[in-house]
Scaffold this active site. Structure first.
Site, mmCIF file in Angstrom:
data_model
loop_
_atom_site.group_PDB
_atom_site.id
_atom_site.type_symbol
_atom_site.label_atom_id
_atom_site.label_comp_id
_atom_site.label_asym_id
_atom_site.label_seq_id
_atom_site.Cartn_x
_atom_site.Cartn_y
_atom_site.Cartn_z
ATOM 1 N N ARG A 51 17.016 -4.271 4.962
ATOM 2 C CA ARG A 51 16.019 -3.343 4.396
ATOM 3 C C ARG A 51 15.861 -3.616 2.902
ATOM 4 N NH1 ARG A 51 17.305 1.651 3.016
ATOM 5 N NH2 ARG A 51 18.678 2.049 4.768
ATOM 6 N N TYR A 103 -11.267 2.048 0.612
ATOM 7 C CA TYR A 103 -10.772 1.921 1.988
ATOM 8 C C TYR A 103 -10.422 3.310 2.534
ATOM 9 C CZ TYR A 103 -7.847 0.736 5.935
ATOM 10 O OH TYR A 103 -7.306 0.668 7.188
ATOM 11 N N ASP A 175 -6.862 -3.331 -5.226
ATOM 12 C CA ASP A 175 -6.727 -3.744 -3.832
ATOM 13 C C ASP A 175 -7.574 -5.005 -3.671
ATOM 14 O OD1 ASP A 175 -6.978 -4.111 -1.077
ATOM 15 O OD2 ASP A 175 -6.899 -1.966 -0.642
ATOM 16 N N LYS A 200 -5.279 -8.733 7.015
ATOM 17 C CA LYS A 200 -6.640 -9.253 6.983
ATOM 18 C C LYS A 200 -6.639 -10.758 6.716
ATOM 19 C CE LYS A 200 -7.290 -4.921 7.600
ATOM 20 N NZ LYS A 200 -7.575 -3.983 6.527
HETATM 21 C C1 LIG Z 1 -7.087 -2.750 6.076
HETATM 22 C C2 LIG Z 1 -7.094 -2.411 4.656
HETATM 23 C C3 LIG Z 1 -6.056 -1.649 4.098
HETATM 24 C C4 LIG Z 1 -4.916 -1.092 4.930
HETATM 25 O O1 LIG Z 1 -4.121 -2.082 5.452
HETATM 26 P P1 LIG Z 1 -3.301 -1.955 6.835
HETATM 27 O O2 LIG Z 1 -2.642 -3.274 6.927
HETATM 28 O O3 LIG Z 1 -4.274 -1.675 7.921
HETATM 29 O O4 LIG Z 1 -2.332 -0.830 6.662
HETATM 30 C C5 LIG Z 1 -6.119 -1.410 2.745
HETATM 31 N N1 LIG Z 1 -7.133 -1.844 1.982
HETATM 32 C C6 LIG Z 1 -8.149 -2.566 2.488
HETATM 33 C C7 LIG Z 1 -9.239 -3.019 1.591
HETATM 34 C C8 LIG Z 1 -8.168 -2.866 3.842
HETATM 35 O O5 LIG Z 1 -9.191 -3.566 4.344
#
Ligand SMILES: *Cc1c(COP(=O)(O)O)cnc(C)c1O
Length: 383
Positions: A51, A103, A175, A200
């Site tokens: 962890r 998001y 982000d 993604k």
């Molecule tokens: C999908 C996404 C998230 C969240 O990520 P997860 O892996 O689904 O928890 C955060 N920010 C953006 C821009 C995203 O497309």
């Protein structure tokens, strides 16, 4: 040594020295929870419990840090757990400036979890720097932005926003999921924290859930690692391995995502069944110039307003064959979705309407299939 190398070389080599025991070129999967100690408190390496740290995870963290030009990387079990870790740095009474058209899951964390802990936030249109300036309070500790935004693909000026954040003593978090480190590096533009949903483009194959934070400051990295370790939002080791395997081809995939998306955006812009296309690479995009300066290329995401209402939009979504109807994005396979019903349903209706997330809006994640086949698929679905 890897710092001086170009992106494509770092993607393949950073954090991935051949294994010292057997010389394996591929980073081993250290599927272990604990580590044997030589005597109490004396370790073979620094590792005591997975962890806290794991060699496979650390290889991924070094790789991601290198790709984002940061000093430290941290891997999380999901993008939202990475975002939540940043919010855990805040205390009751702190204030956050948040970009609109954020998001949905980020918005949900603020509204449903951190608000009740007394963390306030204001949602602002960050394309307007004066509005952002006006939103700062004495208690503002964080400014959170995404660019390109989701699903409207607006471009925010990271450098100017980071300057504003700095002036007000707030941390600046970006982000960078949509752009990926291949297309832009927010840390080089003044951001303090870069966040990724590695689910993604970084993962890139729609087969894992993961997140990451990249930081350029040892103290901040230490604080965020303490959150990661304490709340236990760590990824599984196979996820780390798969993600590390994926970063090796990120640049190659991104080049094709961008090329396909650009051609499809141009094709749709001239299509009789389309009202409007939003793609930062199009001259018609209001921030095309800023996108050209800030990004290496324009990404693989595009949004389309089809002619007609909800029924027409639904019909298109049901008719595409190569474009699979699904949430998420960034995989090699093309996806299409309906933001108002699917990914952005958690955003209140008034805010959605204000932003332009209407019933005839579709969001496309353009994959790396043959572009002609993708265009033919959209064409038959639109008619
Ligand atoms: C999908 C996404 C998230 C969240 O990520 P997860 O892996 O689904 O928890 C955060 N920010 C953006 C821009 C995203 O497309």
């Amino acid at each position: 040594m890897t710092k001086k190398l170009k992106f494509a070389s770092r993607a393949i080599h950073a954090g991935q020295e051949p294994d010292s025991k057997y010389g394996a070129i591929s980073t081993p999967v250290f599927q272990t929870s604990t580590y044997v100690q030589k005597s109490p408190g004396e370790f073979y390496e620094k590792y005591d419990y997975s962890r806290a740290a794991n060699p496979t995870r650390n290889a991924l963290e070094k790789n991601l840090a290198s790709l984002e030009c940061g000093s430290h990387g941290l891997s999380f079990s999901s993008g939202v757990s990475a975002i939540a870790a940043v919010l855990h740095l805040l205390s009751t009474g702190d204030h956050v400036v948040l970009c609109d058209d954020v998001y949905g899951g980020t918005y949900r964390l603020f509204e449903k979890f951190f608000k009740k802990l007394g963390i306030e936030y204001d949602i602002v249109d960050m394309t307007n720097l004066e509005t952002v300036e006006a939103a700062f309070k004495k208690s503002t500790k964080l400014i959170w932005l995404e660019t390109p935004t989701n699903p409207l693909l607006r471009i925010l000026d990271i450098k100017r926003l980071a300057e504003l954040g700095k002036q007000h003593g707030a941390l600046v978090a970006v982000d960078n999921t949509f752009a990926t480190p291949y297309l832009q590096n927010p840390l080089l533009l003044g951001a303090d924290i870069v966040c990724h949903s590695t689910t993604k483009y970084i993962g890139g194959h729609c087969d894992l859930i993961g997140g990451a934070l990249i930081i350029n400051d040892a103290d901040l990295a230490e604080k965020l690692h303490f959150v990661l370790f304490s709340v236990g939002a760590v990824p599984g080791i196979w996820e780390c391995y798969l993600t590390l395997r994926s970063t090796k081809t990120l640049h190659v995939r991104m080049d094709r995502h961008c090329k396909n998306a650009c051609r499809i955006a141009e094709f749709l812009e001239g299509h009789p069944q389309v009202e409007k296309v939003i793609y930062p690479g199009l001259k018609s995009h209001p921030q095309h110039l800023l996108a050209s300066e800030q990004m290496k290329d324009f990404g693989g995401m595009l949004s389309v307003y089809v002619k007609g209402g909800l029924e027409k939009a639904k019909a298109v979504l049901e008719r595409t064959v190569l474009f699979a109807l699904a949430e998420s994005l960034g995989g090699v396979e093309s996806l299409i979705e309906h933001p108002a019903i699917m990914t952005h349903a958690s955003i209140p209706l008034e805010l959605r309407e204000e932003l332009g997330i209407s019933d005839n809006l579709l969001r496309l994640s353009v994959g790396i299939e043959d572009c002609g086949d993708l265009m033919a698929d959209l064409d038959q679905a639109l008619h």
